[in-house]
Design a protein around this motif. Structure first.
Motif, PDB file in Angstrom:
ATOM      1  N   LEU A  13       0.828  -1.209   0.000  1.00 61.41           N
ATOM      2  CA  LEU A  13       0.000   0.000   0.000  1.00 61.41           C
ATOM      3  C   LEU A  13       0.859   1.255   0.000  1.00 61.41           C
ATOM      4  O   LEU A  13       0.583   2.206  -0.736  1.00 61.41           O
ATOM      5  N   ALA A  14       1.904   1.269   0.813  1.00 58.85           N
ATOM      6  CA  ALA A  14       2.796   2.423   0.870  1.00 58.85           C
ATOM      7  C   ALA A  14       3.442   2.665  -0.489  1.00 58.85           C
ATOM      8  O   ALA A  14       3.546   3.808  -0.952  1.00 58.85           O
ATOM      9  N   ASP A  15       3.862   1.594  -1.153  1.00 55.65           N
ATOM     10  CA  ASP A  15       4.451   1.716  -2.490  1.00 55.65           C
ATOM     11  C   ASP A  15       3.439   2.272  -3.489  1.00 55.65           C
ATOM     12  O   ASP A  15       3.767   3.147  -4.296  1.00 55.65           O
ATOM     13  N   ALA A  16       2.220   1.745  -3.452  1.00 57.36           N
ATOM     14  CA  ALA A  16       1.182   2.203  -4.377  1.00 57.36           C
ATOM     15  C   ALA A  16       0.861   3.677  -4.149  1.00 57.36           C
ATOM     16  O   ALA A  16       0.744   4.450  -5.103  1.00 57.36           O
ATOM     17  N   ILE A  17       0.740   4.072  -2.897  1.00 53.64           N
ATOM     18  CA  ILE A  17       0.457   5.470  -2.588  1.00 53.64           C
ATOM     19  C   ILE A  17       1.616   6.351  -3.021  1.00 53.64           C
ATOM     20  O   ILE A  17       1.425   7.417  -3.618  1.00 53.64           O
ATOM     21  N   GLY A  18       2.837   5.906  -2.757  1.00 53.34           N
ATOM     22  CA  GLY A  18       4.015   6.664  -3.190  1.00 53.34           C
ATOM     23  C   GLY A  18       4.037   6.868  -4.692  1.00 53.34           C
ATOM     24  O   GLY A  18       4.390   7.949  -5.183  1.00 53.34           O
ATOM     25  N   THR A  19       3.628   5.837  -5.425  1.00 49.42           N
ATOM     26  CA  THR A  19       3.611   5.921  -6.886  1.00 49.42           C
ATOM     27  C   THR A  19       2.596   6.946  -7.376  1.00 49.42           C
ATOM     28  O   THR A  19       2.916   7.779  -8.230  1.00 49.42           O
ATOM     29  N   VAL A  20       1.364   6.896  -6.849  1.00 48.51           N
ATOM     30  CA  VAL A  20       0.350   7.839  -7.337  1.00 48.51           C
ATOM     31  C   VAL A  20       0.646   9.265  -6.898  1.00 48.51           C
ATOM     32  O   VAL A  20       0.312  10.214  -7.611  1.00 48.51           O
ATOM     33  N   VAL A  21       1.305   9.424  -5.761  1.00 49.79           N
ATOM     34  CA  VAL A  21       1.733  10.776  -5.347  1.00 49.79           C
ATOM     35  C   VAL A  21       2.833  11.263  -6.290  1.00 49.79           C
ATOM     36  O   VAL A  21       2.779  12.385  -6.802  1.00 49.79           O
ATOM     37  N   ALA A  22       3.845  10.421  -6.544  1.00 48.62           N
ATOM     38  CA  ALA A  22       4.960  10.803  -7.415  1.00 48.62           C
ATOM     39  C   ALA A  22       4.488  11.083  -8.842  1.00 48.62           C
ATOM     40  O   ALA A  22       5.030  11.976  -9.506  1.00 48.62           O
ATOM     41  N   ASP A  23       3.494  10.343  -9.298  1.00 48.45           N
ATOM     42  CA  ASP A  23       2.978  10.542 -10.656  1.00 48.45           C
ATOM     43  C   ASP A  23       2.009  11.717 -10.761  1.00 48.45           C
ATOM     44  O   ASP A  23       1.534  12.027 -11.851  1.00 48.45           O
ATOM     45  N   GLY A  24       1.689  12.346  -9.634  1.00 52.72           N
ATOM     46  CA  GLY A  24       0.827  13.522  -9.651  1.00 52.72           C
ATOM     47  C   GLY A  24      -0.655  13.234  -9.676  1.00 52.72           C
ATOM     48  O   GLY A  24      -1.460  14.134  -9.889  1.00 52.72           O
ATOM     49  N   TRP A  25      -1.042  11.987  -9.462  1.00 51.30           N
ATOM     50  CA  TRP A  25      -2.465  11.642  -9.445  1.00 51.30           C
ATOM     51  C   TRP A  25      -3.135  12.152  -8.174  1.00 51.30           C
ATOM     52  O   TRP A  25      -4.312  12.496  -8.198  1.00 51.30           O
ATOM     53  N   VAL A  26      -2.424  12.118  -7.072  1.00 48.84           N
ATOM     54  CA  VAL A  26      -2.980  12.560  -5.791  1.00 48.84           C
ATOM     55  C   VAL A  26      -1.995  13.473  -5.075  1.00 48.84           C
ATOM     56  O   VAL A  26      -0.799  13.478  -5.363  1.00 48.84           O
TER      57      VAL A  26
END
Length: 87
Positions: A13-26
């Motif tokens: 979950l932490a990895d997934a959240i980090g990815t969407v934050v880094a990609d600018g989705w959230v």
């Protein structure tokens, strides 16, 4: 997050959240909170359109009753296998 936690471990979950934050989705408007950005809203709309297209193609010629039956059977199969995953 509780719904997500039922399907993944904390690190995933932490990895997934980090990815969407880094990609600018959230973005994180405050600690412990996530909010879709403009980019996130646009990407979510694209994904929803793709899912809709896939659903139309995959269910062509299948009645709503047949679809419900198929989903019910697949859910039971999943339930049967979940009990054996740890064995």
């Amino acid at each position: 997050m509780t719904v997500l936690a039922a399907n993944a471990d904390g690190a995933a979950l932490a990895d997934a959240i980090g990815t969407v934050v880094a990609d600018g989705w959230v973005a994180r408007p405050e600690p412990g909170r996530l909010a879709l950005t403009g980019v996130g809203h646009a990407r979510l709309a694209e994904v929803a359109e793709g899912v809709g297209t896939f659903r139309e193609l995959s269910t062509a010629g299948i009645s709503p009753e047949e679809y419900r039956t198929a989903v019910t059977v697949l859910e039971r199969m999943t339930h049967n296998l979940e009990g054996r995953a740890g064995r």
